[in-house]
Design a protein around this motif. Structure first.
Motif, PDB file in Angstrom:
ATOM      1  N   LEU A  16       0.812  -1.208   0.000  1.00  0.00           N
ATOM      2  CA  LEU A  16       0.000   0.000   0.000  1.00  0.00           C
ATOM      3  C   LEU A  16       0.846   1.259   0.000  1.00  0.00           C
ATOM      4  CD1 LEU A  16      -2.816   1.129  -0.152  1.00  0.00           C
ATOM      5  CD2 LEU A  16      -2.939   1.019   2.343  1.00  0.00           C
ATOM      6  N   PRO A  17       1.890   1.364   0.861  1.00  0.00           N
ATOM      7  CA  PRO A  17       2.720   2.566   0.763  1.00  0.00           C
ATOM      8  C   PRO A  17       3.341   2.760  -0.611  1.00  0.00           C
ATOM      9  CG  PRO A  17       3.157   1.426   2.805  1.00  0.00           C
ATOM     10  CD  PRO A  17       2.254   0.532   1.982  1.00  0.00           C
ATOM     11  N   LEU A  18       3.750   1.680  -1.255  1.00  0.00           N
ATOM     12  CA  LEU A  18       4.310   1.807  -2.602  1.00  0.00           C
ATOM     13  C   LEU A  18       3.242   2.265  -3.578  1.00  0.00           C
ATOM     14  CD1 LEU A  18       6.595  -1.345  -2.868  1.00  0.00           C
ATOM     15  CD2 LEU A  18       7.298   1.029  -2.544  1.00  0.00           C
ATOM     16  N   ALA A  19       2.047   1.755  -3.421  1.00  0.00           N
ATOM     17  CA  ALA A  19       0.966   2.119  -4.332  1.00  0.00           C
ATOM     18  C   ALA A  19       0.528   3.562  -4.132  1.00  0.00           C
ATOM     19  CB  ALA A  19      -0.226   1.183  -4.147  1.00  0.00           C
ATOM     20  N   ALA A  45       9.485   9.245 -13.236  1.00  0.00           N
ATOM     21  CA  ALA A  45      10.150   9.469 -11.946  1.00  0.00           C
ATOM     22  C   ALA A  45       9.508   8.628 -10.854  1.00  0.00           C
ATOM     23  CB  ALA A  45      10.089  10.952 -11.589  1.00  0.00           C
ATOM     24  N   SER A  46       8.191   8.554 -10.877  1.00  0.00           N
ATOM     25  CA  SER A  46       7.478   7.760  -9.875  1.00  0.00           C
ATOM     26  C   SER A  46       7.807   6.284 -10.015  1.00  0.00           C
ATOM     27  CB  SER A  46       5.970   7.978 -10.011  1.00  0.00           C
ATOM     28  OG  SER A  46       5.282   7.263  -9.018  1.00  0.00           O
ATOM     29  N   LEU A  47       7.793   5.773 -11.230  1.00  0.00           N
ATOM     30  CA  LEU A  47       8.112   4.363 -11.453  1.00  0.00           C
ATOM     31  C   LEU A  47       9.539   4.049 -11.004  1.00  0.00           C
ATOM     32  CD1 LEU A  47       6.406   3.644 -14.893  1.00  0.00           C
ATOM     33  CD2 LEU A  47       5.593   3.040 -12.603  1.00  0.00           C
ATOM     34  N   ALA A  48      10.461   4.959 -11.246  1.00  0.00           N
ATOM     35  CA  ALA A  48      11.845   4.756 -10.819  1.00  0.00           C
ATOM     36  C   ALA A  48      11.941   4.730  -9.296  1.00  0.00           C
ATOM     37  CB  ALA A  48      12.743   5.853 -11.391  1.00  0.00           C
ATOM     38  N   ALA A  49      11.208   5.612  -8.618  1.00  0.00           N
ATOM     39  CA  ALA A  49      11.214   5.639  -7.156  1.00  0.00           C
ATOM     40  C   ALA A  49      10.621   4.362  -6.584  1.00  0.00           C
ATOM     41  CB  ALA A  49      10.452   6.855  -6.648  1.00  0.00           C
ATOM     42  N   VAL A  50       9.530   3.904  -7.165  1.00  0.00           N
ATOM     43  CA  VAL A  50       8.895   2.677  -6.692  1.00  0.00           C
ATOM     44  C   VAL A  50       9.811   1.482  -6.951  1.00  0.00           C
ATOM     45  CG1 VAL A  50       6.934   1.122  -7.010  1.00  0.00           C
ATOM     46  CG2 VAL A  50       6.558   3.584  -6.885  1.00  0.00           C
ATOM     47  N   LEU A  64       7.364  -8.997  -0.755  1.00  0.00           N
ATOM     48  CA  LEU A  64       6.334  -8.068  -1.207  1.00  0.00           C
ATOM     49  C   LEU A  64       5.254  -8.804  -1.991  1.00  0.00           C
ATOM     50  CD1 LEU A  64       8.676  -5.242  -2.527  1.00  0.00           C
ATOM     51  CD2 LEU A  64       7.468  -5.298  -0.347  1.00  0.00           C
ATOM     52  N   SER A  65       4.033  -8.338  -1.863  1.00  0.00           N
ATOM     53  CA  SER A  65       2.952  -8.922  -2.647  1.00  0.00           C
ATOM     54  C   SER A  65       2.885  -8.280  -4.034  1.00  0.00           C
ATOM     55  CB  SER A  65       1.606  -8.746  -1.928  1.00  0.00           C
ATOM     56  OG  SER A  65       1.321  -7.374  -1.761  1.00  0.00           O
ATOM     57  N   MET A  66       3.612  -7.192  -4.204  1.00  0.00           N
ATOM     58  CA  MET A  66       3.603  -6.471  -5.475  1.00  0.00           C
ATOM     59  C   MET A  66       5.039  -6.071  -5.782  1.00  0.00           C
ATOM     60  SD  MET A  66       1.618  -2.881  -6.292  1.00  0.00           S
ATOM     61  CE  MET A  66       0.154  -3.514  -5.513  1.00  0.00           C
ATOM     62  N   THR A  67       5.539  -6.489  -6.943  1.00  0.00           N
ATOM     63  CA  THR A  67       6.925  -6.157  -7.296  1.00  0.00           C
ATOM     64  C   THR A  67       7.040  -5.451  -8.643  1.00  0.00           C
ATOM     65  OG1 THR A  67       7.249  -8.356  -8.249  1.00  0.00           O
ATOM     66  CG2 THR A  67       7.890  -8.055  -5.935  1.00  0.00           C
ATOM     67  N   ASP A  68       5.929  -5.133  -9.253  1.00  0.00           N
ATOM     68  CA  ASP A  68       5.921  -4.448 -10.540  1.00  0.00           C
ATOM     69  C   ASP A  68       5.580  -2.976 -10.313  1.00  0.00           C
ATOM     70  OD1 ASP A  68       5.642  -3.589 -13.171  1.00  0.00           O
ATOM     71  OD2 ASP A  68       3.738  -4.628 -13.491  1.00  0.00           O
ATOM     72  N   PRO A  69       6.527  -2.058 -10.549  1.00  0.00           N
ATOM     73  CA  PRO A  69       6.254  -0.642 -10.336  1.00  0.00           C
ATOM     74  C   PRO A  69       5.041  -0.132 -11.114  1.00  0.00           C
ATOM     75  CG  PRO A  69       8.588  -0.985 -10.672  1.00  0.00           C
ATOM     76  CD  PRO A  69       7.906  -2.297 -10.967  1.00  0.00           C
ATOM     77  N   GLU A  70       4.851  -0.608 -12.318  1.00  0.00           N
ATOM     78  CA  GLU A  70       3.698  -0.182 -13.131  1.00  0.00           C
ATOM     79  C   GLU A  70       2.390  -0.594 -12.455  1.00  0.00           C
ATOM     80  OE1 GLU A  70       2.014   1.810 -16.283  1.00  0.00           O
ATOM     81  OE2 GLU A  70       4.158   1.377 -16.352  1.00  0.00           O
ATOM     82  N   GLN A  71       2.372  -1.773 -11.864  1.00  0.00           N
ATOM     83  CA  GLN A  71       1.179  -2.242 -11.157  1.00  0.00           C
ATOM     84  C   GLN A  71       0.879  -1.332  -9.967  1.00  0.00           C
ATOM     85  OE1 GLN A  71       1.573  -6.150  -9.438  1.00  0.00           O
ATOM     86  NE2 GLN A  71      -0.597  -6.290  -8.941  1.00  0.00           N
ATOM     87  N   ALA A  72       1.910  -0.944  -9.217  1.00  0.00           N
ATOM     88  CA  ALA A  72       1.720  -0.048  -8.076  1.00  0.00           C
ATOM     89  C   ALA A  72       1.202   1.308  -8.538  1.00  0.00           C
ATOM     90  CB  ALA A  72       3.033   0.110  -7.315  1.00  0.00           C
ATOM     91  N   TRP A  73       1.752   1.823  -9.622  1.00  0.00           N
ATOM     92  CA  TRP A  73       1.334   3.113 -10.187  1.00  0.00           C
ATOM     93  C   TRP A  73      -0.142   3.068 -10.586  1.00  0.00           C
ATOM     94  CZ3 TRP A  73       2.907   7.989 -10.644  1.00  0.00           C
ATOM     95  CH2 TRP A  73       2.395   8.791 -11.662  1.00  0.00           C
TER      96      TRP A  73
END
Length: 96
Positions: A16-19, A45-50, A64-73
């Motif tokens: 959740l914090p990543l998302a 920039a956001s994807l790189a930070a995530v 982690l339950s989520m490891t794809d930055p695009e998915q978090a975005w």
């Protein structure tokens, strides 16, 4: 968020914090969620930070339950109206 110890945290502890990372960008840029998601440089920039946060968590042994930055975005804006102003942005606009 409570501290999470490597190897002892729930799988979704950091998801959740990543998302929700784009919320800070709305405060920094004074953009609504919709405007933020239309800016390719801010997305990059956001994807790189995530991605960096994910890499650091994994290096520390965090599962982690989520490891794809695009998915978090994508998750961060799911179901939110384009005109949404985060509470951080609203506070800044009020000067508080």
């Amino acid at each position: 968020m409570p501290a999470v110890r490597a190897g002892r945290q729930p799988a979704q502890a950091l998801a959740l914090p990543l998302a929700r990372q784009p919320g800070a960008l709305t405060g920094i840029t004074s953009l609504t969620y919709g405007q933020l998601y239309e800016e390719p440089l801010l997305k990059a920039a956001s994807l790189a930070a995530v991605a960096e946060a994910i890499a650091v968590a994994q290096a520390a042994g965090v599962t982690l339950s989520m490891t794809d930055p695009e998915q978090a975005w994508t998750l961060a804006a799911q179901g939110l109206p384009a005109a949404l102003k985060t509470s951080m942005l609203q506070s800044l606009e009020k000067g508080s």
